[in-house]
Design an enzyme around this catalytic site. Structure first.
Site, PDB file in Angstrom:
ATOM      1  N   ASP A   1     -48.996  73.103  -3.542  1.00 35.48           N
ATOM      2  CA  ASP A   1     -48.454  72.507  -2.336  1.00 35.48           C
ATOM      3  C   ASP A   1     -49.420  72.875  -1.206  1.00 35.48           C
ATOM      4  O   ASP A   1     -50.222  73.808  -1.346  1.00 35.48           O
ATOM      5  CB  ASP A   1     -47.051  73.082  -2.091  1.00 35.48           C
ATOM      6  CG  ASP A   1     -46.416  72.543  -0.822  1.00 35.48           C
ATOM      7  OD1 ASP A   1     -46.482  71.321  -0.592  1.00 35.48           O
ATOM      8  OD2 ASP A   1     -45.844  73.351  -0.060  1.00 35.48           O
ATOM      9  N   ARG A   2     -49.359  72.157  -0.115  1.00 38.11           N
ATOM     10  CA  ARG A   2     -50.296  72.427   0.976  1.00 38.11           C
ATOM     11  C   ARG A   2     -49.685  73.349   2.025  1.00 38.11           C
ATOM     12  O   ARG A   2     -50.039  74.519   2.111  1.00 38.11           O
ATOM     13  CB  ARG A   2     -50.739  71.097   1.620  1.00 38.11           C
ATOM     14  CG  ARG A   2     -51.951  71.241   2.519  1.00 38.11           C
ATOM     15  CD  ARG A   2     -52.231  69.990   3.306  1.00 38.11           C
ATOM     16  NE  ARG A   2     -51.383  69.956   4.495  1.00 38.11           N
ATOM     17  CZ  ARG A   2     -51.358  68.957   5.360  1.00 38.11           C
ATOM     18  NH1 ARG A   2     -52.078  67.883   5.156  1.00 38.11           N
ATOM     19  NH2 ARG A   2     -50.579  69.005   6.421  1.00 38.11           N
ATOM     20  N   ASP A   3     -48.749  72.826   2.820  1.00 39.45           N
ATOM     21  CA  ASP A   3     -48.160  73.583   3.927  1.00 39.45           C
ATOM     22  C   ASP A   3     -47.279  74.705   3.388  1.00 39.45           C
ATOM     23  O   ASP A   3     -46.332  74.472   2.652  1.00 39.45           O
ATOM     24  CB  ASP A   3     -47.343  72.658   4.832  1.00 39.45           C
ATOM     25  CG  ASP A   3     -48.175  71.504   5.393  1.00 39.45           C
ATOM     26  OD1 ASP A   3     -49.375  71.710   5.653  1.00 39.45           O
ATOM     27  OD2 ASP A   3     -47.623  70.399   5.568  1.00 39.45           O
TER      28      ASP A   3
ATOM     29  N   ASP B   1     -43.844  76.469  -2.000  1.00 40.13           N
ATOM     30  CA  ASP B   1     -43.011  77.393  -1.235  1.00 40.13           C
ATOM     31  C   ASP B   1     -41.569  76.909  -1.077  1.00 40.13           C
ATOM     32  O   ASP B   1     -40.764  77.576  -0.439  1.00 40.13           O
ATOM     33  CB  ASP B   1     -43.628  77.653   0.149  1.00 40.13           C
ATOM     34  CG  ASP B   1     -43.679  76.410   1.023  1.00 40.13           C
ATOM     35  OD1 ASP B   1     -43.864  75.297   0.486  1.00 40.13           O
ATOM     36  OD2 ASP B   1     -43.543  76.547   2.253  1.00 40.13           O
TER      37      ASP B   1
ATOM     38  N   TYR C   1     -45.443  69.965  10.581  1.00 37.88           N
ATOM     39  CA  TYR C   1     -46.206  68.713  10.717  1.00 37.88           C
ATOM     40  C   TYR C   1     -47.668  68.959  11.091  1.00 37.88           C
ATOM     41  O   TYR C   1     -48.224  68.318  11.973  1.00 37.88           O
ATOM     42  CB  TYR C   1     -45.537  67.763  11.718  1.00 37.88           C
ATOM     43  CG  TYR C   1     -44.119  67.444  11.344  1.00 37.88           C
ATOM     44  CD1 TYR C   1     -43.847  66.576  10.290  1.00 37.88           C
ATOM     45  CD2 TYR C   1     -43.045  68.024  12.005  1.00 37.88           C
ATOM     46  CE1 TYR C   1     -42.544  66.289   9.908  1.00 37.88           C
ATOM     47  CE2 TYR C   1     -41.739  67.735  11.632  1.00 37.88           C
ATOM     48  CZ  TYR C   1     -41.502  66.872  10.590  1.00 37.88           C
ATOM     49  OH  TYR C   1     -40.221  66.585  10.215  1.00 37.88           O
TER      50      TYR C   1
ATOM     51  N   THR D   1     -48.684  67.156  -1.718  1.00 39.98           N
ATOM     52  CA  THR D   1     -48.004  67.469  -0.467  1.00 39.98           C
ATOM     53  C   THR D   1     -47.184  66.316   0.095  1.00 39.98           C
ATOM     54  O   THR D   1     -47.662  65.176   0.143  1.00 39.98           O
ATOM     55  CB  THR D   1     -49.036  67.959   0.582  1.00 39.98           C
ATOM     56  OG1 THR D   1     -48.379  68.250   1.813  1.00 39.98           O
ATOM     57  CG2 THR D   1     -50.140  66.950   0.827  1.00 39.98           C
ATOM     58  N   ASN D   2     -45.946  66.605   0.481  1.00 42.91           N
ATOM     59  CA  ASN D   2     -45.122  65.648   1.222  1.00 42.91           C
ATOM     60  C   ASN D   2     -45.609  65.648   2.664  1.00 42.91           C
ATOM     61  O   ASN D   2     -45.764  66.723   3.257  1.00 42.91           O
ATOM     62  CB  ASN D   2     -43.644  66.064   1.210  1.00 42.91           C
ATOM     63  CG  ASN D   2     -42.966  65.835  -0.124  1.00 42.91           C
ATOM     64  OD1 ASN D   2     -43.464  65.129  -0.982  1.00 42.91           O
ATOM     65  ND2 ASN D   2     -41.807  66.460  -0.297  1.00 42.91           N
ATOM     66  N   GLN D   3     -45.845  64.480   3.219  1.00 45.91           N
ATOM     67  CA  GLN D   3     -46.280  64.361   4.608  1.00 45.91           C
ATOM     68  C   GLN D   3     -45.391  63.341   5.322  1.00 45.91           C
ATOM     69  O   GLN D   3     -45.827  62.247   5.687  1.00 45.91           O
ATOM     70  CB  GLN D   3     -47.762  63.991   4.679  1.00 45.91           C
ATOM     71  CG  GLN D   3     -48.686  65.087   4.191  1.00 45.91           C
ATOM     72  CD  GLN D   3     -48.565  66.339   5.040  1.00 45.91           C
ATOM     73  OE1 GLN D   3     -48.558  66.296   6.265  1.00 45.91           O
ATOM     74  NE2 GLN D   3     -48.462  67.501   4.374  1.00 45.91           N
TER      75      GLN D   3
ATOM     76  N   ARG E   1     -42.182  61.311  -3.420  1.00 42.05           N
ATOM     77  CA  ARG E   1     -41.738  62.422  -2.567  1.00 42.05           C
ATOM     78  C   ARG E   1     -41.095  63.518  -3.411  1.00 42.05           C
ATOM     79  O   ARG E   1     -40.150  63.285  -4.136  1.00 42.05           O
ATOM     80  CB  ARG E   1     -40.757  61.915  -1.513  1.00 42.05           C
ATOM     81  CG  ARG E   1     -40.310  62.989  -0.564  1.00 42.05           C
ATOM     82  CD  ARG E   1     -39.480  62.437   0.595  1.00 42.05           C
ATOM     83  NE  ARG E   1     -39.026  63.539   1.416  1.00 42.05           N
ATOM     84  CZ  ARG E   1     -39.783  64.236   2.251  1.00 42.05           C
ATOM     85  NH1 ARG E   1     -41.059  63.905   2.391  1.00 42.05           N
ATOM     86  NH2 ARG E   1     -39.302  65.243   2.940  1.00 42.05           N
ATOM     87  N   LYS E   2     -41.661  64.727  -3.326  1.00 40.80           N
ATOM     88  CA  LYS E   2     -41.063  65.837  -4.056  1.00 40.80           C
ATOM     89  C   LYS E   2     -39.625  66.007  -3.563  1.00 40.80           C
ATOM     90  O   LYS E   2     -39.397  65.876  -2.360  1.00 40.80           O
ATOM     91  CB  LYS E   2     -41.858  67.125  -3.832  1.00 40.80           C
ATOM     92  CG  LYS E   2     -43.253  67.090  -4.431  1.00 40.80           C
ATOM     93  CD  LYS E   2     -44.036  68.359  -4.161  1.00 40.80           C
ATOM     94  CE  LYS E   2     -44.470  68.433  -2.718  1.00 40.80           C
ATOM     95  NZ  LYS E   2     -45.262  69.605  -2.372  1.00 40.80           N
TER      96      LYS E   2
END
Length: 173
Positions: free
Chosen positions: A12-14, A137, A23, A54-56, A111-112
């Protein structure tokens, strides 16, 4: 001849690679989670492809555009390369059912916690699901891993070392 399946590290990214300030999409807002570049380099040195999933939803909410996401990912890559590391691919979901941008205000399969981004990655990479893992996370990250059939590892940057989590994941623990 098709490429042999190999273990893949889905990240995951964030909250895993960068600190989640909410965001995050501007390059100047990139703040690494402690040890993130080193953890990516460990995976690279082990020959394990690193794929960011990643969800954005900020795109669907109108906070920023897809170009911003792509530019942020290019900046992440540039900063990693300066530290001897790299991401093999970035996949992001710009959708959210309650979005304000009609084009992206949809329920989707990417979308996760749904596994759509992982499935897309598996079309682009030869993934050995039995030996692959996803570090995230949030519970949605772990649920997406389960739906795709890879090990899900929940990570907390406040209490865990990403380098140690990656080492254990590579060792299959």
């Amino acid at each position: 001849m098709p490429e042999a399946a190999k273990p893949v590290a889905f990240l995951d990214r964030d909250g895993v690679l960068n600190v989640d300030h909410g965001y995050v999409h501007r390059p100047e807002r990139l703040e690494w989670v402690a040890g993130a570049p080193e953890a990516v380099r460990l995976l690279n040195e082990a020959g394990i492809p690193v794929i960011v999933i990643t969800n954005q939803s900020g795109v669907a909410r109108g906070y920023f555009g897809e170009t911003d996401v792509q530019q942020f990912h290019a900046h992440v890559q540039e900063q990693l390369r300066a530290r001897g590391a790299h991401v093999d691919a970035f996949y992001y979901c710009p959708h959210h059912p309650q979005g304000t941008v009609a084009e992206f205000a949809i329920a989707c399969d990417c979308r996760k916690p749904k596994p759509g981004m992982l499935e897309r990655a598996a079309r682009d990479f030869a993934v050995d699901r039995r030996r692959s893992f996803l570090i995230g996370d949030k519970d949605d990250d772990v649920a997406a891993a389960a739906a795709f059939g890879v090990r899900g590892i929940k990570f907390d940057a406040k209490t865990q070392s990403l380098v140690e989590v990656v080492r254990k994941a590579m060792a299959g623990r």
